[in-house]
Write a protein that holds these residues in place. Sequence first.
Motif, PDB file in Angstrom:
ATOM      1  N   ARG A 153      -9.612  11.216   2.270  1.00  0.00           N
ATOM      2  CA  ARG A 153      -8.799   9.992   2.230  1.00  0.00           C
ATOM      3  C   ARG A 153      -9.582   8.909   1.503  1.00  0.00           C
ATOM      4  O   ARG A 153     -10.699   8.567   1.895  1.00  0.00           O
ATOM      5  N   ASN A 154      -8.989   8.330   0.449  1.00  0.00           N
ATOM      6  CA  ASN A 154      -9.661   7.241  -0.269  1.00  0.00           C
ATOM      7  C   ASN A 154      -9.425   5.918   0.465  1.00  0.00           C
ATOM      8  O   ASN A 154      -8.432   5.245   0.267  1.00  0.00           O
ATOM      9  N   TRP A 155     -10.367   5.568   1.320  1.00  0.00           N
ATOM     10  CA  TRP A 155     -10.232   4.357   2.128  1.00  0.00           C
ATOM     11  C   TRP A 155     -10.248   3.095   1.275  1.00  0.00           C
ATOM     12  O   TRP A 155      -9.767   2.041   1.717  1.00  0.00           O
ATOM     13  N   ARG A 165      -2.605  13.414  -3.521  1.00  0.00           N
ATOM     14  CA  ARG A 165      -2.084  12.052  -3.401  1.00  0.00           C
ATOM     15  C   ARG A 165      -3.227  11.097  -3.042  1.00  0.00           C
ATOM     16  O   ARG A 165      -4.214  11.508  -2.414  1.00  0.00           O
ATOM     17  N   ILE A 166      -3.073   9.833  -3.455  1.00  0.00           N
ATOM     18  CA  ILE A 166      -4.084   8.826  -3.133  1.00  0.00           C
ATOM     19  C   ILE A 166      -3.398   7.518  -2.726  1.00  0.00           C
ATOM     20  O   ILE A 166      -2.262   7.252  -3.119  1.00  0.00           O
ATOM     21  N   TRP A 167      -4.121   6.732  -1.950  1.00  0.00           N
ATOM     22  CA  TRP A 167      -3.612   5.430  -1.533  1.00  0.00           C
ATOM     23  C   TRP A 167      -3.820   4.425  -2.650  1.00  0.00           C
ATOM     24  O   TRP A 167      -4.907   4.333  -3.231  1.00  0.00           O
ATOM     25  N   CYS A 168      -2.771   3.675  -2.924  1.00  0.00           N
ATOM     26  CA  CYS A 168      -2.811   2.684  -4.010  1.00  0.00           C
ATOM     27  C   CYS A 168      -2.155   1.384  -3.558  1.00  0.00           C
ATOM     28  O   CYS A 168      -1.265   1.390  -2.693  1.00  0.00           O
ATOM     29  N   PRO A 170      -8.470   1.649  -1.762  1.00  0.00           N
ATOM     30  CA  PRO A 170      -7.293   1.990  -2.578  1.00  0.00           C
ATOM     31  C   PRO A 170      -7.498   1.709  -4.063  1.00  0.00           C
ATOM     32  O   PRO A 170      -8.283   0.836  -4.448  1.00  0.00           O
ATOM     33  N   LEU A 185       0.862  -1.179   0.000  1.00  0.00           N
ATOM     34  CA  LEU A 185       0.000   0.000   0.000  1.00  0.00           C
ATOM     35  C   LEU A 185       0.900   1.232   0.000  1.00  0.00           C
ATOM     36  O   LEU A 185       1.748   1.381   0.886  1.00  0.00           O
ATOM     37  N   MET A 186       0.729   2.089  -1.011  1.00  0.00           N
ATOM     38  CA  MET A 186       1.605   3.259  -1.133  1.00  0.00           C
ATOM     39  C   MET A 186       0.772   4.513  -1.359  1.00  0.00           C
ATOM     40  O   MET A 186      -0.302   4.477  -1.957  1.00  0.00           O
ATOM     41  N   TYR A 187       1.300   5.612  -0.875  1.00  0.00           N
ATOM     42  CA  TYR A 187       0.632   6.910  -0.982  1.00  0.00           C
ATOM     43  C   TYR A 187       1.271   7.666  -2.145  1.00  0.00           C
ATOM     44  O   TYR A 187       2.346   8.255  -2.012  1.00  0.00           O
TER      45      TYR A 187
END
Length: 230
Positions: free
Chosen positions: A44-46, A78-81, A48, A10-12
Amino acid sequence: MSNPGYVGKLMYLYLDEIEPGEGTDSPAFLIKASAHLLNQKGGRNWVPVIVKETGKDKYQVIGNSFVYAIAEEAGLERIWCIIADDSSETAEVVKVLAGEQIPKINLSKASRDEIRSGLEYLIEQPGSTLKTVKLAIATNRIDEAPRQYWKTLDPIINLKCGITKGKKLDALKEIFYLTPQSMPDTITDAGILQTMSTADLKAMAKKRGITGLSKMKKDDLVEALSKPSK
């Protein structure tokens, strides 16, 4: 291309490092309304976005494209991926799990339950051309047919299960595909022979030395081939 050390992590990531890929066909209203809610609730995009690495600090969306579209509309930096590998197999699984692609069934090897569930799904679709098909009858006849040899879905037409040539047969192609086995040189089972095309029957008859093929119709060919070779 993917760095093995990143796969599964999981990366931001910065949004401008990510290409949208195939994108989403979700209505603009849902994207805009969801983006408004996202900004209101912390940004925050919970859920991903699933991406693959395409170069140094470069990524491409392969799953959860709807979430990416919302993040973009919301103006997030930025988004969580989650980083996935770049194989086609992974991309297919990701799209299916994200609900962005319909999983397909190999009719050559499918179990009876898989055939039934696939047909039931198609029959229950809004405006389905298969609404009049009797699920139990179609399931049984397809399951019992020698589908391991089928090169196309056309033999289903001859099963008299309510699925006819045209839109009904085409609807099956949405979720069913075939990986046919090689047809044996000698087949005497009339049930299997009836599912074959006239051209294939003639080719088989020619190999077996049956004469008068030019005048023979499909039923004649089936009768001749169903007799054991002398």
